[in-house]
Structures are given as structure tokens and as C-alpha cells.
Design a protein around this motif. Structure first.
Motif, PDB file in Angstrom:
ATOM      1  N   LEU A  31      -4.474   8.326   8.730  1.00 22.71           N
ATOM      2  CA  LEU A  31      -5.035   7.308   7.854  1.00 22.71           C
ATOM      3  C   LEU A  31      -4.381   5.985   8.219  1.00 22.71           C
ATOM      4  O   LEU A  31      -3.155   5.837   8.119  1.00 22.71           O
ATOM      5  CB  LEU A  31      -4.778   7.647   6.387  1.00 22.71           C
ATOM      6  N   LEU A  32      -5.188   5.041   8.628  1.00 19.12           N
ATOM      7  CA  LEU A  32      -4.697   3.729   9.012  1.00 19.12           C
ATOM      8  C   LEU A  32      -3.986   3.080   7.825  1.00 19.12           C
ATOM      9  O   LEU A  32      -4.577   2.909   6.767  1.00 19.12           O
ATOM     10  CB  LEU A  32      -5.877   2.867   9.465  1.00 19.12           C
ATOM     11  N   GLY A  33      -2.715   2.784   7.980  1.00 21.51           N
ATOM     12  CA  GLY A  33      -1.932   2.129   6.933  1.00 21.51           C
ATOM     13  C   GLY A  33      -1.136   3.064   6.047  1.00 21.51           C
ATOM     14  O   GLY A  33      -0.375   2.602   5.196  1.00 21.51           O
ATOM     15  N   ALA A  34      -1.276   4.364   6.222  1.00 16.73           N
ATOM     16  CA  ALA A  34      -0.592   5.308   5.327  1.00 16.73           C
ATOM     17  C   ALA A  34       0.922   5.187   5.430  1.00 16.73           C
ATOM     18  O   ALA A  34       1.619   5.186   4.414  1.00 16.73           O
ATOM     19  CB  ALA A  34      -1.030   6.736   5.625  1.00 16.73           C
ATOM     20  N   LYS A  35       1.442   5.097   6.643  1.00 16.61           N
ATOM     21  CA  LYS A  35       2.897   5.018   6.819  1.00 16.61           C
ATOM     22  C   LYS A  35       3.455   3.774   6.125  1.00 16.61           C
ATOM     23  O   LYS A  35       4.458   3.849   5.405  1.00 16.61           O
ATOM     24  CB  LYS A  35       3.224   4.984   8.316  1.00 16.61           C
ATOM     25  N   GLU A  36       2.777   2.645   6.278  1.00 20.58           N
ATOM     26  CA  GLU A  36       3.221   1.397   5.640  1.00 20.58           C
ATOM     27  C   GLU A  36       3.068   1.467   4.130  1.00 20.58           C
ATOM     28  O   GLU A  36       3.927   0.981   3.393  1.00 20.58           O
ATOM     29  CB  GLU A  36       2.416   0.204   6.186  1.00 20.58           C
ATOM     30  N   LEU A  37       1.992   2.086   3.681  1.00 19.06           N
ATOM     31  CA  LEU A  37       1.716   2.184   2.244  1.00 19.06           C
ATOM     32  C   LEU A  37       2.830   2.910   1.505  1.00 19.06           C
ATOM     33  O   LEU A  37       3.325   2.435   0.486  1.00 19.06           O
ATOM     34  CB  LEU A  37       0.385   2.908   2.018  1.00 19.06           C
ATOM     35  N   TRP A  38       3.240   4.072   1.991  1.00 22.93           N
ATOM     36  CA  TRP A  38       4.205   4.886   1.255  1.00 22.93           C
ATOM     37  C   TRP A  38       5.600   4.283   1.278  1.00 22.93           C
ATOM     38  O   TRP A  38       6.448   4.674   0.472  1.00 22.93           O
ATOM     39  CB  TRP A  38       4.197   6.325   1.762  1.00 22.93           C
TER      40      TRP A  38
END
Length: 169
Positions: A31-38
Motif C-alpha cells: 500500500l503506497l504510503g503505509a510505512k509512512e502512515l504508521w
């Protein structure tokens, strides 16, 4: 006993914890952005909402229509366009005014989303333009603003309550 393959997740046909662990992730998509989101420093409910928004799983009018469920069809904030998650959070005139006020207050008004932006593309592109010490702050501002826009949308849909962009900010 005929020769049968008992463990197909390893080329040697033998079980290993490494191959079992690898099998857990088969079919997984990124998911694009998942790592940054969490990693963002906002309440868990905000992260969860943005995760759903990035996945396209929020129950906006376009999604309700795809599933054959009753819906108004138009954006709850502007009543001018079909309500999709990207329109609602970034492209709607109400949302754009909220974004301008929020981003201007912190000096990032030149990072406004374009009218036809998608959430992941806009957020991930703009966050790279922010200097590293301020990037966590930018991420938090984005997540919290998205959450406030969603709450305003739901207040209008479910409680028939309306706030102005200034009140929302």
C-alpha cells in the motif's frame, strides 16, 4: 504411499520456518504510503481512517453506488461533484478552503493539493519537499486535517450539522 508433495512453499519440498514465514506473505500487496502512515504521530483512529482512505475503503457515495446501496451521489461538503474519497478530502471546494487555511497557518500554503490529486500521490510527493526535521509535523497536520474533514462530512450526513471552513479549522 505415492510420491506427493507435502510442502509446496519451498523448492526442496521440505518444511522450514523460513518457508512458512514466506508463505504468510504470498499474495500480499504493498500500500503506497503505509510505512509512512504508521510512523505518523497522531491518534490511532486517525491513522486507521487514513489507511482506509488510502485503500479506497471509506463509504463515500461512489463506493455506496458501486455496491448498490442508497446514497445521495453528491459530495456532502460541496454538493457539486460525485463524492469520492479523493474529491472529498482534497478536491472539494470546502476541503480546498480548509487546506488553504490550515497550510497557510503553518507556512506550507504552496503545498496545496491540486483539484484532481489522489491522496497517496499528493501526500507522498509533498512530504518529500518538506525538510526532514519538519516532515513529521507535516505528516501530522495532513492526517489530522483529513480526519477533521471526514468528521465534518459525517456530521453533515448523519446529524445534519454544518460548520464553515473556518469553524472546521
Amino acid at each position: 504411499v505415492p510420491d506427493t508433495v507435502l510442502w509446496k512453499w519451498d523448492s526442496s519440498d521440505s518444511y522450514s520456518t523460513s518457508s512458512a514465514y514466506g508463505a504468510l506473505f504470498l499474495g500480499q500487496t504493498k500500500l503506497l504510503g503505509a510505512k509512512e502512515l504508521w510512523k505518523t504521530r497522531v491518534p490511532g483512529r486517525c491513522k486507521f481512517f487514513v489507511w482506509l482512505a488510502l485503500l479506497g475503503r471509506c463509504w463515500t457515495s461512489d463506493r455506496l453506488a458501486r455496491h448498490g446501496l442508497p446514497n445521495s451521489g453528491s459530495c456532502a461538503l460541496c454538493d457539486q461533484h460525485v463524492e469520492s474519497i479523493d474529491h472529498l478530502l482534497l478536491g472539494c471546494v470546502f476541503s480546498r478552503e480548509v487546506w488553504f487555511k490550515v497550510l497557510r497557518a503553518v507556512g506550507w500554503q504552496h503545498h496545496m493539493p491540486a483539484f484532481d490529486s489522489t491522496l497517496a500521490d499528493w501526500w507522498l510527493t509533498k512530504r518529500k519537499l518538506i525538510q526532514n526535521p519538519a516532515r513529521k509535523g507535516f505528516d501530522a497536520v495532513v492526517m489530522l486535517t483529513l480526519w477533521l474533514l471526514w468528521k465534518e462530512r459525517n456530521a453533515r450526513v448523519f446529524n445534519q450539522e454544518r460548520m464553515s471552513p473556518q469553524q472546521t479549522v
